[in-house]
Design a protein around this motif. Structure first.
Motif, PDB file in Angstrom:
ATOM      1  N   GLU A 132      42.862 -15.026  47.438  1.00 53.38           N
ATOM      2  CA  GLU A 132      42.346 -13.954  46.587  1.00 53.38           C
ATOM      3  C   GLU A 132      41.541 -14.606  45.480  1.00 53.38           C
ATOM      4  O   GLU A 132      42.016 -15.533  44.810  1.00 53.38           O
ATOM      5  CB  GLU A 132      43.488 -13.137  45.992  1.00 53.38           C
ATOM      6  CG  GLU A 132      43.020 -12.054  45.020  1.00 53.38           C
ATOM      7  CD  GLU A 132      44.184 -11.341  44.343  1.00 53.38           C
ATOM      8  OE1 GLU A 132      44.357 -10.144  44.602  1.00 53.38           O
ATOM      9  OE2 GLU A 132      44.915 -12.008  43.574  1.00 53.38           O
ATOM     10  N   TYR A 133      40.308 -14.144  45.286  1.00 51.70           N
ATOM     11  CA  TYR A 133      39.457 -14.630  44.205  1.00 51.70           C
ATOM     12  C   TYR A 133      39.195 -13.446  43.268  1.00 51.70           C
ATOM     13  O   TYR A 133      38.476 -12.501  43.642  1.00 51.70           O
ATOM     14  CB  TYR A 133      38.133 -15.180  44.732  1.00 51.70           C
ATOM     15  CG  TYR A 133      38.278 -16.312  45.724  1.00 51.70           C
ATOM     16  CD1 TYR A 133      38.403 -17.630  45.305  1.00 51.70           C
ATOM     17  CD2 TYR A 133      38.262 -16.068  47.096  1.00 51.70           C
ATOM     18  CE1 TYR A 133      38.522 -18.672  46.220  1.00 51.70           C
ATOM     19  CE2 TYR A 133      38.390 -17.100  48.017  1.00 51.70           C
ATOM     20  CZ  TYR A 133      38.508 -18.399  47.573  1.00 51.70           C
ATOM     21  OH  TYR A 133      38.629 -19.426  48.485  1.00 51.70           O
ATOM     22  N   LEU A 134      39.792 -13.477  42.087  1.00 50.09           N
ATOM     23  CA  LEU A 134      39.539 -12.452  41.083  1.00 50.09           C
ATOM     24  C   LEU A 134      38.461 -12.982  40.146  1.00 50.09           C
ATOM     25  O   LEU A 134      38.680 -13.951  39.405  1.00 50.09           O
ATOM     26  CB  LEU A 134      40.821 -12.139  40.302  1.00 50.09           C
ATOM     27  CG  LEU A 134      41.988 -11.580  41.126  1.00 50.09           C
ATOM     28  CD1 LEU A 134      43.192 -11.321  40.223  1.00 50.09           C
ATOM     29  CD2 LEU A 134      41.582 -10.308  41.864  1.00 50.09           C
ATOM     30  N   THR A 164      34.384 -16.038  34.803  1.00 48.88           N
ATOM     31  CA  THR A 164      35.678 -16.659  35.075  1.00 48.88           C
ATOM     32  C   THR A 164      36.082 -16.337  36.502  1.00 48.88           C
ATOM     33  O   THR A 164      35.657 -15.318  37.065  1.00 48.88           O
ATOM     34  CB  THR A 164      36.794 -16.147  34.137  1.00 48.88           C
ATOM     35  OG1 THR A 164      37.005 -14.746  34.369  1.00 48.88           O
ATOM     36  CG2 THR A 164      36.439 -16.384  32.679  1.00 48.88           C
ATOM     37  N   GLN A 165      36.891 -17.203  37.088  1.00 43.73           N
ATOM     38  CA  GLN A 165      37.434 -16.894  38.403  1.00 43.73           C
ATOM     39  C   GLN A 165      38.881 -17.366  38.477  1.00 43.73           C
ATOM     40  O   GLN A 165      39.233 -18.443  37.993  1.00 43.73           O
ATOM     41  CB  GLN A 165      36.599 -17.481  39.532  1.00 43.73           C
ATOM     42  CG  GLN A 165      36.478 -18.962  39.625  1.00 43.73           C
ATOM     43  CD  GLN A 165      35.704 -19.366  40.887  1.00 43.73           C
ATOM     44  OE1 GLN A 165      36.157 -19.148  42.012  1.00 43.73           O
ATOM     45  NE2 GLN A 165      34.518 -19.944  40.686  1.00 43.73           N
ATOM     46  N   ALA A 166      39.703 -16.513  39.085  1.00 41.94           N
ATOM     47  CA  ALA A 166      41.130 -16.782  39.216  1.00 41.94           C
ATOM     48  C   ALA A 166      41.479 -16.808  40.693  1.00 41.94           C
ATOM     49  O   ALA A 166      41.726 -15.764  41.298  1.00 41.94           O
ATOM     50  CB  ALA A 166      41.932 -15.717  38.487  1.00 41.94           C
ATOM     51  N   PRO A 167      41.475 -18.000  41.302  1.00 41.12           N
ATOM     52  CA  PRO A 167      41.768 -18.088  42.737  1.00 41.12           C
ATOM     53  C   PRO A 167      43.259 -18.281  43.007  1.00 41.12           C
ATOM     54  O   PRO A 167      43.953 -18.996  42.284  1.00 41.12           O
ATOM     55  CB  PRO A 167      40.985 -19.333  43.161  1.00 41.12           C
ATOM     56  CG  PRO A 167      40.979 -20.206  41.941  1.00 41.12           C
ATOM     57  CD  PRO A 167      41.038 -19.287  40.747  1.00 41.12           C
ATOM     58  N   THR A 168      43.758 -17.624  44.023  1.00 42.70           N
ATOM     59  CA  THR A 168      45.130 -17.817  44.493  1.00 42.70           C
ATOM     60  C   THR A 168      45.095 -18.030  45.992  1.00 42.70           C
ATOM     61  O   THR A 168      44.613 -17.161  46.731  1.00 42.70           O
ATOM     62  CB  THR A 168      46.008 -16.601  44.167  1.00 42.70           C
ATOM     63  OG1 THR A 168      45.992 -16.368  42.762  1.00 42.70           O
ATOM     64  CG2 THR A 168      47.438 -16.842  44.615  1.00 42.70           C
ATOM     65  N   LEU A 169      45.558 -19.194  46.449  1.00 43.89           N
ATOM     66  CA  LEU A 169      45.551 -19.530  47.863  1.00 43.89           C
ATOM     67  C   LEU A 169      46.977 -19.628  48.373  1.00 43.89           C
ATOM     68  O   LEU A 169      47.864 -20.109  47.674  1.00 43.89           O
ATOM     69  CB  LEU A 169      44.825 -20.860  48.112  1.00 43.89           C
ATOM     70  CG  LEU A 169      43.289 -20.838  48.130  1.00 43.89           C
ATOM     71  CD1 LEU A 169      42.739 -20.627  46.720  1.00 43.89           C
ATOM     72  CD2 LEU A 169      42.739 -22.136  48.713  1.00 43.89           C
ATOM     73  N   ALA A 192      37.074  -8.251  43.092  1.00 50.14           N
ATOM     74  CA  ALA A 192      38.310  -8.699  43.745  1.00 50.14           C
ATOM     75  C   ALA A 192      37.981  -8.991  45.201  1.00 50.14           C
ATOM     76  O   ALA A 192      37.606  -8.089  45.955  1.00 50.14           O
ATOM     77  CB  ALA A 192      39.392  -7.634  43.637  1.00 50.14           C
ATOM     78  N   ILE A 193      38.101 -10.264  45.576  1.00 51.77           N
ATOM     79  CA  ILE A 193      37.710 -10.740  46.906  1.00 51.77           C
ATOM     80  C   ILE A 193      38.946 -11.245  47.629  1.00 51.77           C
ATOM     81  O   ILE A 193      39.749 -11.991  47.061  1.00 51.77           O
ATOM     82  CB  ILE A 193      36.663 -11.873  46.784  1.00 51.77           C
ATOM     83  CG1 ILE A 193      35.399 -11.353  46.088  1.00 51.77           C
ATOM     84  CG2 ILE A 193      36.336 -12.462  48.148  1.00 51.77           C
ATOM     85  CD1 ILE A 193      34.452 -12.455  45.649  1.00 51.77           C
ATOM     86  N   HIS A 194      39.099 -10.852  48.885  1.00 49.27           N
ATOM     87  CA  HIS A 194      40.243 -11.267  49.694  1.00 49.27           C
ATOM     88  C   HIS A 194      39.729 -11.850  51.003  1.00 49.27           C
ATOM     89  O   HIS A 194      38.869 -11.259  51.658  1.00 49.27           O
ATOM     90  CB  HIS A 194      41.168 -10.081  49.970  1.00 49.27           C
ATOM     91  CG  HIS A 194      41.607  -9.389  48.712  1.00 49.27           C
ATOM     92  ND1 HIS A 194      40.884  -8.361  48.141  1.00 49.27           N
ATOM     93  CD2 HIS A 194      42.686  -9.594  47.900  1.00 49.27           C
ATOM     94  CE1 HIS A 194      41.497  -7.952  47.046  1.00 49.27           C
ATOM     95  NE2 HIS A 194      42.582  -8.681  46.876  1.00 49.27           N
TER      96      HIS A 194
END
Length: 516
Positions: A49-51, A33-38, A60-62
Motif C-alpha cells: 500500500e502506498y499512501l 510525502t509517501q507512506a509505503p507498507t509492504l 491511496a495505491i494498492h
C-alpha cells in the motif's frame, strides 16, 4: 518502516518484487510525502500500500505482485457464481470460496442486467466466452503473459453440413448467426427469433466437442443451464436445424494466440503501457468519464515476467482523488512494468489480499461506492506452498503508529513458513511485552502509548514468537477534520472525524479525545 519484515524474515522464498518507494514521472502528480507498507502474502506473492500526499491531493495505491513462473503460484480467471449470467459476486467472496490469496476485479460487464463480462473468458484452457475487439490479458501455461486482442473463428458441423460458428456463449446477433451455449452461460432468457436445440455431449471437451441433438426447446421461455445450439433467424435452414439424434460437432480457435497457448484469459482495456511507453489504444473503452481522475484497476507486466495487480482509489477527496489513464501508465512504469492495461474501474475497482496472520484474502482498498461492488469476473492468485508447523507469531497492526495517549487494539495469530494461518489452541493466550517498557503498556489487549519514541512490541503465542515496530509521537505533522464543509440548521448537530498523520504520511492512532 517501509521494508517488508516478512520478506526479510523468510529470505529468498519471499523474494520481494515491489519497490519500497515509488517515483512516478510526469504526468503523475508531484509527491510530497509517501507512506509505503509492504507485506508478504505467500512465497512469491507480495502486497503493498502506498499512501501518497501529492500537490494534487491524496492518493491511496494498492498493488499485488507475484511470480507466475513459480510452481507454487497459480492464477485463475473466476466467474461470478461460476457462470456468465449471474447476479454478480464480490471479488472478496470469489476469493473466499475458491481459496485465493489475492485478486483483482476483472472485465467490464453488463452491469445491473446480466452482469456478464463483455470480453473473452478463458478458464483453465477452456474457452467460456468468445472475444471482442478489445485488450485481453493472457497467461500461458508456462507462466509467460501477453496483452493482446484476440479473435475467434469456428465451425459447426450438423450432419454433413459445415457452417460458421459465430460465438461461444454469445447470443446470436439480431437476425443471424449460430452460437454454442454451454452450462457456463447460466440460465437462458426467452429468445424470440432464435431457435434453440438442446444438445447432449457425446465426446470431447466443451465447448469443442461432439454432441447429439436432443430436442428443439421452447424459445419463448427461460431455459435451465445446459448445452444448446442457438440459431438466428437468418441462419435458419434445413441444413442448420438438426433433428433429434443428429450429431453436431463444434470446432474453433483463437488468434493470434491459439487456445493451446492460453491457460487463462480475461478481458479489459485499453492497453496503457507498451514496451515501456504510453500507448494510446484506439479500441478503448473511451469517453469523457475516462479522461478524468477515477478509481482505476489494471494489470501490468515487468521484463522478468512479474505480474502486478494495481488498484488506485478515487472519488474520495479526503482519501484518494484517483488517477487519469496517462498517470496510471506512469505508475505502472514506476513499479517496474513495461506493459500494462486497464481493467474495469470506477466503483468496480477492487483489490483483495491475504494479510499476515489471516486465513483468507480480504478487501484492502476503499471502493468508491462505499461498499464492495458485485462484478462479473476476477483474476485471482493462489498459493500451493505446503502447510507446515507454526514458525512465527504476527501482530495486527503490523506496525504500531500512535499519538501519545492513544489506545490500539491488538490481535495476534501464528503462521507457518509459507504464510498460512495456523490456528492456535483455543486456550492459548498471547503474551505481549513493550520494549522499552516506558514507551507504553498493554491494557486489556490494547497498546496504550505513554511517551514519544520508538520501540518494539514482542509477542509470544503457541510456542512461537514475533515482533512489531512501535512509533509513538506527541504531535502529528498533519491533522484533518472531516467533513471539511458542513451546513447546519440552527440547533443542528454534526459528527466529526479526526485523522492524524506523521511526517512521512503514515496514519496515527488517536486518543479518545482531542483538545483544540
Amino acid at each position: 518502516m517501509g521494508a517488508c519484515f516478512f520478506c526479510l524474515m523468510f529470505g529468498g522464498a519471499w523474494a520481494a518484487q515491489l519497490p519500497e518507494r515509488i517515483s512516478p514521472q510526469t504526468p503523475f502528480p508531484t509527491i510530497v510525502t509517501q507512506a509505503p507498507t509492504l507485506a508478504s502474502v505467500a512465497p512469491g506473492v507480495q502486497e503493498a500500500e502506498y499512501l501518497l500526499w501529492t500537490l494534487d491531493g491524496p492518493l491511496a495505491i494498492h498493488v499485488v505482485a507475484f511470480d507466475p513462473h513459480r510452481a507454487d503460484v497459480r492464477v485463475a480467471t473466476v466467474l461470478a457464481d461460476d457462470r456468465l449470467v449471474s447476479v454478480g459476486e464480490r471479488v472478496s467472496a470469489m476469493a473466499a470460496r475458491t481459496g485465493a490469496v489475492a485478486g483483482i476485479n476483472g472485465d467490464y460487464f453488463d452491469i445491473n442486467a446480466t452482469n456478464a463480462p463483455t470480453n473473452v473468458v478463458v478458464e483453465a484452457g477452456h474457452l467460456l466466452r468468445t472475444p471482442r475487439k478489445r485488450a485481453t490479458f493472457v497467461l500461458e501455461p508456462g507462466g509467460s503473459s501477453a496483452l493482446t486482442e484476440l479473435s475467434f473463428s469456428g465451425t459447426v458441423q450438423i450432419g454433413t453440413h459445415d457452417g460458421p460458428l459465430s460465438g461461444i456463449n454469445e447470443l446470436p446477433p439480431p437476425g443471424g448467426g449460430i452460437a454454442l451455449i454451454t452450462p457456463e452461460f447460466g440460465v437462458l432468457p426467452a429468445l424470440p427469433n432464435v431457435t434453440l436445440v438442446a444438445l447432449d455431449t457425446l465426446d470431447g471437451m466443451s465447448p469443442f466437442a461432439r454432441y447429439r441433438a436432443n430436442a428443439i426447446v421452447d424459445n419463448t421461455r427461460p431455459q435451465p443451464q445446459g448445452t444448446y445450439l442457438a440459431i438466428g433467424a437468418n441462419a435458419y435452414s434445413a441444413d442448420t436445424i438438426p433433428n433429434p439424434g443428429d450429431v453436431v460437432s463444434a470446432s474453433g480457435d483463437l488468434a493470434p494466440l491459439g487456445l493451446a497457448r492460453i491457460a487463462e484469459a480475461i478481458g479489459g482495456g485499453p492497453v496503457l503501457l507498451r514496451a515501456g511507453s504510453w500507448h494510446d489504444d484506439a479500441d478503448g473503452p473511451a469517453g469523457a468519464q475516462f479522461a478524468r481522475r477515477i478509481p482505476t484497476s489494471g494489470i501490468a507486466v515487468a521484463p522478468d515476467g512479474t505480474i502486478f495487480l494495481i488498484e488506485v482509489d478515487g472519488r474520495q477527496p479526503d482519501l484518494s482523488i484517483g488517477v487519469t489513464r496517462p498517470q496510471f501508465a506512469a505508475l505502472m512504469l514506476a513499479l517496474g512494468a513495461v506493459d500494462g492495461m486497464a481493467l474495469d474501474g470506477g466503483g468496480s475497482s477492487t483489490l483483495v489480499a491475504r494479510q499476515p496472520g489471516d486465513d483468507r484474502a480480504s478487501l484492502v482498498n476503499s471502493p468508491s461506492d462505499g461498499v464492495e461492488r458485485r462484478v462479473g469476473d476476477a483474476l485471482l492468485v493462489y498459493s500451493d506452498a505446503p502447510t507446515g508447523p507454526a514458525t512465527l507469531a504476527v501482530v495486527t497492526p503490523a506496525t504500531l503508529r500512535a499519538l501519545v495517549g492513544s489506545s490500539t487494539h491488538l490481535t495476534s495469530s501464528t503462521i507457518d513458513a509459507s504464510g498460512h494461518h495456523i490456528l492456535a489452541h483455543a486456550d492459548t493466550v498471547a503474551a505481549f511485552a513493550v520494549v522499552p517498557q516506558d514507551l507504553g503498556s498493554i491494557v486489556d489487549g490494547a497498546f496504550v502509548a505513554r511517551r514519544a519514541g520508538r520501540g518494539t512490541l514482542r509477542v509470544r503465542l503457541g510456542g512461537v514468537s514475533g515482533q512489531a515496530p512501535i512509533v509513538v509521537t506527541d504531535r502529528p505533522a498533519r491533522l484533518v477534520i472531516l467533513p471539511n464543509l458542513i451546513n447546519l440548521a440552527p440547533g443542528g448537530h454534526a459528527h466529526f472525524i479526526a485523522r492524524a498523520y506523521d511526517a512521512d504520511g503514515f496514519p496515527l492512532a488517536l486518543p479518545a479525545t482531542i483538545a483544540f
